[in-house]
Design a protein around this motif. Structure first.
Motif, PDB file in Angstrom:
ATOM      1  N   GLU A 178       0.973  -1.220  -0.047  1.00  0.00           N
ATOM      2  CA  GLU A 178      -0.030  -0.045   0.071  1.00  0.00           C
ATOM      3  C   GLU A 178       0.815   1.160  -0.074  1.00  0.00           C
ATOM      4  OE1 GLU A 178      -4.265  -0.846   2.273  1.00  0.00           O
ATOM      5  OE2 GLU A 178      -2.469  -0.830   3.467  1.00  0.00           O
ATOM      6  N   VAL A 179       0.316   2.271  -0.648  1.00  0.00           N
ATOM      7  CA  VAL A 179       1.303   3.398  -0.875  1.00  0.00           C
ATOM      8  C   VAL A 179       0.680   4.558  -0.194  1.00  0.00           C
ATOM      9  CG1 VAL A 179       2.247   5.199  -2.154  1.00  0.00           C
ATOM     10  CG2 VAL A 179       2.103   2.744  -3.193  1.00  0.00           C
ATOM     11  N   TRP A 180       1.247   5.359   1.007  1.00  0.00           N
ATOM     12  CA  TRP A 180       0.862   6.171   1.250  1.00  0.00           C
ATOM     13  C   TRP A 180       1.587   7.617   1.167  1.00  0.00           C
ATOM     14  CZ3 TRP A 180      -3.384   4.784   3.902  1.00  0.00           C
ATOM     15  CH2 TRP A 180      -3.633   3.413   4.333  1.00  0.00           C
ATOM     16  N   VAL A 198      -2.441   9.713   3.879  1.00  0.00           N
ATOM     17  CA  VAL A 198      -3.569   9.304   3.096  1.00  0.00           C
ATOM     18  C   VAL A 198      -3.040   8.219   1.832  1.00  0.00           C
ATOM     19  CG1 VAL A 198      -4.663  11.340   3.750  1.00  0.00           C
ATOM     20  CG2 VAL A 198      -3.337  11.367   1.668  1.00  0.00           C
ATOM     21  N   ASP A 199      -4.201   7.697   1.495  1.00  0.00           N
ATOM     22  CA  ASP A 199      -3.704   6.605   0.526  1.00  0.00           C
ATOM     23  C   ASP A 199      -4.036   7.006  -1.036  1.00  0.00           C
ATOM     24  OD1 ASP A 199      -6.540   6.937   0.257  1.00  0.00           O
ATOM     25  OD2 ASP A 199      -7.194   4.810   0.263  1.00  0.00           O
ATOM     26  N   ARG A 200      -3.840   8.283  -1.210  1.00  0.00           N
ATOM     27  CA  ARG A 200      -3.660   8.845  -2.402  1.00  0.00           C
ATOM     28  C   ARG A 200      -3.179  10.453  -2.603  1.00  0.00           C
ATOM     29  NH1 ARG A 200      -9.946   8.488  -3.085  1.00  0.00           N
ATOM     30  NH2 ARG A 200      -9.643   6.627  -1.972  1.00  0.00           N
ATOM     31  N   LYS A 201      -2.789  10.731  -3.684  1.00  0.00           N
ATOM     32  CA  LYS A 201      -2.042  12.023  -3.874  1.00  0.00           C
ATOM     33  C   LYS A 201      -3.226  12.918  -3.689  1.00  0.00           C
ATOM     34  CE  LYS A 201       1.689  10.894  -6.940  1.00  0.00           C
ATOM     35  NZ  LYS A 201       2.435  11.387  -8.152  1.00  0.00           N
ATOM     36  N   ILE A 202      -3.173  13.987  -2.973  1.00  0.00           N
ATOM     37  CA  ILE A 202      -3.917  15.146  -2.473  1.00  0.00           C
ATOM     38  C   ILE A 202      -3.427  16.558  -2.771  1.00  0.00           C
ATOM     39  CG2 ILE A 202      -5.430  13.774  -0.953  1.00  0.00           C
ATOM     40  CD1 ILE A 202      -3.945  15.279   1.392  1.00  0.00           C
ATOM     41  N   ILE A 205      -5.058  22.333  -1.381  1.00  0.00           N
ATOM     42  CA  ILE A 205      -6.713  23.011  -1.126  1.00  0.00           C
ATOM     43  C   ILE A 205      -7.643  21.918  -0.761  1.00  0.00           C
ATOM     44  CG2 ILE A 205      -5.996  24.879  -2.690  1.00  0.00           C
ATOM     45  CD1 ILE A 205      -7.649  23.441  -5.147  1.00  0.00           C
ATOM     46  N   ASP A 206      -7.042  20.631  -0.818  1.00  0.00           N
ATOM     47  CA  ASP A 206      -8.177  19.390  -0.456  1.00  0.00           C
ATOM     48  C   ASP A 206      -8.171  19.335   1.006  1.00  0.00           C
ATOM     49  OD1 ASP A 206      -8.904  19.170  -3.066  1.00  0.00           O
ATOM     50  OD2 ASP A 206      -7.429  17.790  -3.510  1.00  0.00           O
ATOM     51  N   VAL A 207      -7.240  19.930   1.759  1.00  0.00           N
ATOM     52  CA  VAL A 207      -7.202  19.805   3.085  1.00  0.00           C
ATOM     53  C   VAL A 207      -7.855  20.980   3.893  1.00  0.00           C
ATOM     54  CG1 VAL A 207      -5.544  19.032   5.229  1.00  0.00           C
ATOM     55  CG2 VAL A 207      -5.138  18.233   3.003  1.00  0.00           C
ATOM     56  N   TYR A 208      -8.839  20.691   4.636  1.00  0.00           N
ATOM     57  CA  TYR A 208      -9.399  21.959   5.360  1.00  0.00           C
ATOM     58  C   TYR A 208      -9.049  21.760   6.577  1.00  0.00           C
ATOM     59  CZ  TYR A 208     -13.052  24.982   6.974  1.00  0.00           C
ATOM     60  OH  TYR A 208     -13.851  25.838   8.015  1.00  0.00           O
ATOM     61  N   LEU A 209      -8.308  22.865   7.387  1.00  0.00           N
ATOM     62  CA  LEU A 209      -8.118  22.744   8.860  1.00  0.00           C
ATOM     63  C   LEU A 209      -8.879  23.967   9.456  1.00  0.00           C
ATOM     64  CD1 LEU A 209      -5.941  21.864  10.840  1.00  0.00           C
ATOM     65  CD2 LEU A 209      -4.591  23.788  10.080  1.00  0.00           C
ATOM     66  N   LYS A 210      -9.204  23.514  10.556  1.00  0.00           N
ATOM     67  CA  LYS A 210     -10.071  24.272  11.159  1.00  0.00           C
ATOM     68  C   LYS A 210     -10.116  24.355  12.890  1.00  0.00           C
ATOM     69  CE  LYS A 210     -14.920  26.203  12.164  1.00  0.00           C
ATOM     70  NZ  LYS A 210     -16.371  26.135  11.670  1.00  0.00           N
TER      71      LYS A 210
END
Length: 216
Positions: A178-180, A198-202, A205-210
């Motif tokens: 598995e690639v992480w 995560v298990d895919r490239k992101i 802007i796909d990560v929302y930190l609050k």
């Protein structure tokens, strides 16, 4: 989209959180929390569960969603379906990562002055050289450590996975075919190191930190 919620523990709000929010949790979770002896551990556990509930409600679950949580044989909590979540806490911070159709793991550690040479056996030679040759050896040690912990948590196998069983290079790790993919999460970066696996490239802007609050 990956939602990251984080908050801080605070002794000034402990009684308030205990009286207002603890009774709203399922009995088995309340029982788990009260077993901790230190107020810091009690509050961190409570806040983590409140953030899970907050995240699950974003995906259409109701207030009773925590009743649906189960635990795999390695002790990792999960909920049936496509939602994945993970929690980590260290020092004053608690963080929760949650997403749909994306396997993930999160780890945060407070950077403290330690003799990290005691942990040399936990790293592969290439990783250890990366620590020793870094301009900031302590931070690089914590970066590798949180990255490895995040991968192990994402892989859902707990302590059955050795830190030495996989190699991290350019923020990518391969574990049991598995690639992480790893990302740095900036929370109080002078004193903490936090990594997301995560298990895919992101994209960033796909990560929302609050930052979230439960004291009002």
């Amino acid at each position: 989209m990956i939602n990251l919620f984080y908050t801080k523990i605070d002794i000034d709000f402990h009684t308030y959180l205990w009286e207002k929010h603890l009774p709203t949790l399922p009995y088995f979770m309340r029982n788990e929390i009260v077993r901790y002896h230190r107020w810091e551990d009690q509050q961190a556990s409570l806040l983590g569960k409140l953030m899970i509930r907050k995240g699950l409600k974003m995906y259409g679950f109701n207030d009773e969603c925590l009743e649906l949580i189960e635990y795999n044989k390695y002790g990792k909590p999960y909920i049936s379906g496509k939602i994945n979540f993970n929690i980590s806490h260290s020092g004053d911070y608690v963080i929760c990562a949650i997403s749909e159709n994306i396997k993930l793991g999160i780890d945060i550690e407070k950077i403290t002055r330690i003799d990290f040479n005691h942990f040399k056996s936990q790293f592969l030679a290439q990783e250890w050289n990366g620590i020793i040759n870094s301009k900031n050896q302590l931070r690089q040690f914590y970066k590798y450590w949180t990255q490895k912990e995040a991968v192990i948590k994402a892989a859902e196998k707990g302590l059955s996975i050795s830190l030495r069983s996989f190699f991290i290079r350019d923020c990518v790790a391969t574990l049991r075919q598995e690639v992480w993919y790893l990302s740095d999460i900036n929370i109080d970066s002078k004193e903490y190191c936090c990594s997301l696996a995560v298990d895919r490239k992101i994209r960033h802007i796909d990560v929302y930190l609050k930052k979230v609050y439960f004291n009002n």
